[in-house]
Scaffold this motif. Structure first.
Motif, PDB file in Angstrom:
ATOM      1  N   ILE A   1      -0.166  10.076 -10.822  1.00  0.00           N
ATOM      2  CA  ILE A   1      -1.354   9.353 -11.247  1.00  0.00           C
ATOM      3  C   ILE A   1      -2.610   9.858 -10.548  1.00  0.00           C
ATOM      4  O   ILE A   1      -3.662   9.998 -11.169  1.00  0.00           O
ATOM      5  N   ASP A   2      -2.510  10.215  -9.267  1.00  0.00           N
ATOM      6  CA  ASP A   2      -3.719  10.626  -8.563  1.00  0.00           C
ATOM      7  C   ASP A   2      -3.896  12.139  -8.549  1.00  0.00           C
ATOM      8  O   ASP A   2      -4.713  12.653  -7.816  1.00  0.00           O
ATOM      9  N   ARG A   3      -3.163  12.873  -9.372  1.00  0.00           N
ATOM     10  CA  ARG A   3      -3.370  14.321  -9.503  1.00  0.00           C
ATOM     11  C   ARG A   3      -4.413  14.566 -10.581  1.00  0.00           C
ATOM     12  O   ARG A   3      -4.438  13.932 -11.627  1.00  0.00           O
TER      13      ARG A   3
ATOM     14  N   ARG B   1       0.834  -1.205   0.000  1.00  0.00           N
ATOM     15  CA  ARG B   1       0.000   0.000   0.000  1.00  0.00           C
ATOM     16  C   ARG B   1       0.873   1.261   0.000  1.00  0.00           C
ATOM     17  O   ARG B   1       0.605   2.214  -0.734  1.00  0.00           O
TER      18      ARG B   1
ATOM     19  N   TYR C   1       4.301   5.515  -5.575  1.00  0.00           N
ATOM     20  CA  TYR C   1       4.318   5.420  -7.037  1.00  0.00           C
ATOM     21  C   TYR C   1       3.315   6.389  -7.644  1.00  0.00           C
ATOM     22  O   TYR C   1       3.631   7.126  -8.577  1.00  0.00           O
ATOM     23  N   ARG C   2       2.119   6.400  -7.111  1.00  0.00           N
ATOM     24  CA  ARG C   2       1.079   7.292  -7.643  1.00  0.00           C
ATOM     25  C   ARG C   2       1.460   8.759  -7.432  1.00  0.00           C
ATOM     26  O   ARG C   2       1.224   9.602  -8.292  1.00  0.00           O
ATOM     27  N   ASN C   3       2.027   9.062  -6.270  1.00  0.00           N
ATOM     28  CA  ASN C   3       2.424  10.436  -5.986  1.00  0.00           C
ATOM     29  C   ASN C   3       3.594  10.857  -6.877  1.00  0.00           C
ATOM     30  O   ASN C   3       3.625  11.967  -7.392  1.00  0.00           O
ATOM     31  N   THR C   4       4.554   9.962  -7.060  1.00  0.00           N
ATOM     32  CA  THR C   4       5.741  10.293  -7.840  1.00  0.00           C
ATOM     33  C   THR C   4       5.398  10.512  -9.317  1.00  0.00           C
ATOM     34  O   THR C   4       5.877  11.465  -9.943  1.00  0.00           O
TER      35      THR C   4
ATOM     36  N   THR D   1       2.590   1.684  -3.430  1.00  0.00           N
ATOM     37  CA  THR D   1       1.598   2.121  -4.408  1.00  0.00           C
ATOM     38  C   THR D   1       1.315   3.618  -4.252  1.00  0.00           C
ATOM     39  O   THR D   1       1.229   4.353  -5.239  1.00  0.00           O
ATOM     40  N   ALA D   2       1.189   4.072  -3.003  1.00  0.00           N
ATOM     41  CA  ALA D   2       0.953   5.496  -2.765  1.00  0.00           C
ATOM     42  C   ALA D   2       2.142   6.332  -3.237  1.00  0.00           C
ATOM     43  O   ALA D   2       1.956   7.392  -3.859  1.00  0.00           O
TER      44      ALA D   2
END
Length: 63
Positions: free
Chosen positions: A60-62, A48, A54-57, A51-52
């Protein structure tokens, strides 16, 4: 001690040893299962977190 008493003592000792082996093996299996579950939870937590990160870097979640 006569021969029947010796055989009774051998039987009692054998039963006690069998009982101890049973209890120790049952407790050992319980401990191993608990440790495996603990490692599984740690891996899930690490997954988890990775994954967080990775998404922040990679943004992806922006929105």
């Amino acid at each position: 001690m006569n021969e029947p008493q010796v055989w009774v003592l051998i039987g009692v000792f054998g039963a006690a040893m069998f009982g101890m082996v049973t209890v120790v093996s049952t407790l050992f299996i319980h401990v191993v299962k608990t440790e495996i579950q603990s490692v599984h939870r740690r891996i899930d937590t690490l997954d988890r977190d990775v994954t967080a990160l990775y998404r922040n870097t990679f943004g992806i979640d922006r929105d």
